[in-house]
Design a protein around this motif. Structure first.
Motif, PDB file in Angstrom:
ATOM      1  N   PHE A  91      11.306 -18.495   1.736  1.00  0.00           N
ATOM      2  CA  PHE A  91      10.781 -18.304   0.386  1.00  0.00           C
ATOM      3  C   PHE A  91      11.920 -18.263  -0.619  1.00  0.00           C
ATOM      4  O   PHE A  91      12.925 -17.574  -0.420  1.00  0.00           O
ATOM      5  N   GLY A 109       7.930 -18.425  -4.571  1.00  0.00           N
ATOM      6  CA  GLY A 109       7.226 -19.659  -4.300  1.00  0.00           C
ATOM      7  C   GLY A 109       6.377 -19.525  -3.047  1.00  0.00           C
ATOM      8  O   GLY A 109       6.362 -18.471  -2.396  1.00  0.00           O
TER       9      GLY A 109
ATOM     10  N   PHE B  34       7.958  -2.076  -5.357  1.00  0.00           N
ATOM     11  CA  PHE B  34       7.143  -3.227  -5.741  1.00  0.00           C
ATOM     12  C   PHE B  34       5.999  -3.401  -4.755  1.00  0.00           C
ATOM     13  O   PHE B  34       6.181  -3.269  -3.540  1.00  0.00           O
ATOM     14  N   TYR B  36       3.239  -6.313  -3.561  1.00  0.00           N
ATOM     15  CA  TYR B  36       2.902  -7.727  -3.586  1.00  0.00           C
ATOM     16  C   TYR B  36       1.657  -7.941  -2.742  1.00  0.00           C
ATOM     17  O   TYR B  36       1.385  -7.213  -1.791  1.00  0.00           O
ATOM     18  N   GLN B  38      -0.041 -11.015  -0.352  1.00  0.00           N
ATOM     19  CA  GLN B  38       0.280 -12.277   0.302  1.00  0.00           C
ATOM     20  C   GLN B  38      -0.956 -12.827   0.997  1.00  0.00           C
ATOM     21  O   GLN B  38      -1.512 -12.187   1.891  1.00  0.00           O
ATOM     22  N   GLY B  43       3.239 -17.522  -0.600  1.00  0.00           N
ATOM     23  CA  GLY B  43       4.299 -16.573  -0.870  1.00  0.00           C
ATOM     24  C   GLY B  43       3.756 -15.279  -1.439  1.00  0.00           C
ATOM     25  O   GLY B  43       2.608 -15.218  -1.902  1.00  0.00           O
ATOM     26  N   PRO B  44       4.558 -14.219  -1.419  1.00  0.00           N
ATOM     27  CA  PRO B  44       4.129 -12.953  -2.024  1.00  0.00           C
ATOM     28  C   PRO B  44       3.854 -13.115  -3.516  1.00  0.00           C
ATOM     29  O   PRO B  44       4.642 -13.736  -4.227  1.00  0.00           O
ATOM     30  N   PHE B  46       3.313 -11.073  -7.000  1.00  0.00           N
ATOM     31  CA  PHE B  46       3.647  -9.785  -7.589  1.00  0.00           C
ATOM     32  C   PHE B  46       2.405  -9.080  -8.129  1.00  0.00           C
ATOM     33  O   PHE B  46       1.569  -9.695  -8.812  1.00  0.00           O
ATOM     34  N   THR B  49       5.199  -2.903 -10.355  1.00  0.00           N
ATOM     35  CA  THR B  49       6.476  -2.238 -10.172  1.00  0.00           C
ATOM     36  C   THR B  49       6.318  -0.780 -10.567  1.00  0.00           C
ATOM     37  O   THR B  49       5.721  -0.476 -11.610  1.00  0.00           O
ATOM     38  N   LEU B  87       2.005  -6.136   0.649  1.00  0.00           N
ATOM     39  CA  LEU B  87       3.394  -5.836   0.991  1.00  0.00           C
ATOM     40  C   LEU B  87       3.989  -4.859   0.000  1.00  0.00           C
ATOM     41  O   LEU B  87       3.755  -4.958  -1.207  1.00  0.00           O
ATOM     42  N   LEU B  99      15.371  -7.110  -2.245  1.00  0.00           N
ATOM     43  CA  LEU B  99      14.185  -6.340  -1.915  1.00  0.00           C
ATOM     44  C   LEU B  99      14.156  -6.121  -0.410  1.00  0.00           C
ATOM     45  O   LEU B  99      14.398  -7.043   0.362  1.00  0.00           O
ATOM     46  N   PHE B 101      11.521  -5.199   2.410  1.00  0.00           N
ATOM     47  CA  PHE B 101      10.069  -5.216   2.577  1.00  0.00           C
ATOM     48  C   PHE B 101       9.625  -4.410   3.780  1.00  0.00           C
ATOM     49  O   PHE B 101      10.344  -4.281   4.779  1.00  0.00           O
ATOM     50  N   GLY B 102       8.387  -3.914   3.730  1.00  0.00           N
ATOM     51  CA  GLY B 102       7.692  -3.425   4.902  1.00  0.00           C
ATOM     52  C   GLY B 102       6.960  -4.574   5.579  1.00  0.00           C
ATOM     53  O   GLY B 102       6.980  -5.718   5.088  1.00  0.00           O
TER      54      GLY B 102
END
Lengths: 117, 111
Positions: A91, A109, B34, B36, B38, B43-44, B46, B49, B87, B99, B101-102
């Motif tokens: 990504f 993206g 953050f 997100y 998915q 892609g994630p 947003f 925040t 996410l 970032l 991520f979990g």
């Protein structure tokens, strides 16, 4: 709404070959990123890029990886000699601002699925 | 090292059945948390925040809250289109922009 675009959506490559993944970030964004997601695992940071240089990279981003902003719109990730374990979704992301300011979110993206045979 | 743990891994709800997703984090100075969404093969995207404990953000049926150790994503009266993986990610004061991520919570809303 502006978006990050990535090409190709799917890339199949023989092990040992070089691959270039391409991204067009959102036009007024200044910070650019690559992440990867191996199937079933979490999204992992690879590298961040600002002002034409790498600002941070992870342990994954070794000498086989490089990034470039060849012109005013594209941002690329090159893997020099691919390995089986490089198979993942890659990504690209971009943000308006980064460190030192109230950070704006990173926009992603839809990824390039890289399959190494 | 920054760490993010999300629970549950998967959650199935009936349409209209409200619930909460949890994100526990360990970070060397939180610069931002953050959320997100998915969708499969995408892609994630947003959502929110959050910067400091006590902060809340809302968008349609979603509300995110933040404490010093965790964040919750509350989903009120969900619809099938809310089905996705959610996410959570953190950004540290001592890193640059990366970032962490979990693994996400896979939410399925059954009509």
């Amino acid at each position: 709404e502006p978006e990050v675009t990535q090409t190709p959506s799917h890339q199949v490559t023989q092990m040992g070959q070089e691959v270039i993944l391409r991204c067009v970030p959102i036009s007024n964004h200044l910070y650019f990123y690559w992440y990867r997601q191996i199937l079933g695992q979490k999204v992992e940071f690879l590298v961040s890029f600002y002002n034409n240089e790498i600002s941070e990279k992870s342990e994954i981003f070794d000498d086989q990886f490089s990034v470039e902003r060849p012109d005013g719109s594209n941002f690329t990730l090159k893997i020099r000699s691919t390995k089986l374990e490089d198979s993942a979704m890659y990504f690209c992301a971009s943000s308006e601002s980064g460190r030192g300011s109230r950070n704006q979110p990173q926009h992603f993206g839809d990824g390039t699925r890289l399959s190494i045979l | 090292e920054d760490q993010v743990t999300q629970s549950p891994e998967a959650l199935r709800l009936q349409e209209g059945e409200s619930s909460s997703l949890n994100c526990s984090y360990t970070v060397s100075g939180l610069r931002g948390l953050f959320w997100y969404r998915q969708d499969p093969g995408k892609g994630p995207e947003f959502l929110f925040t959050l910067y400091s404990a006590g902060e809340e953000k809302e968008k349609e049926r979603l509300k995110a809250t933040l404490t010093k150790k965790e964040s919750f994503l509350h989903i009120t009266a969900p619809k099938p289109e809310d089905s996705a993986t959610y996410l959570c990610a953190v950004q540290s004061n001592f890193g640059n922009e990366k970032l962490t991520f979990g693994t996400g919570t896979r939410l399925t809303i059954i009509p």
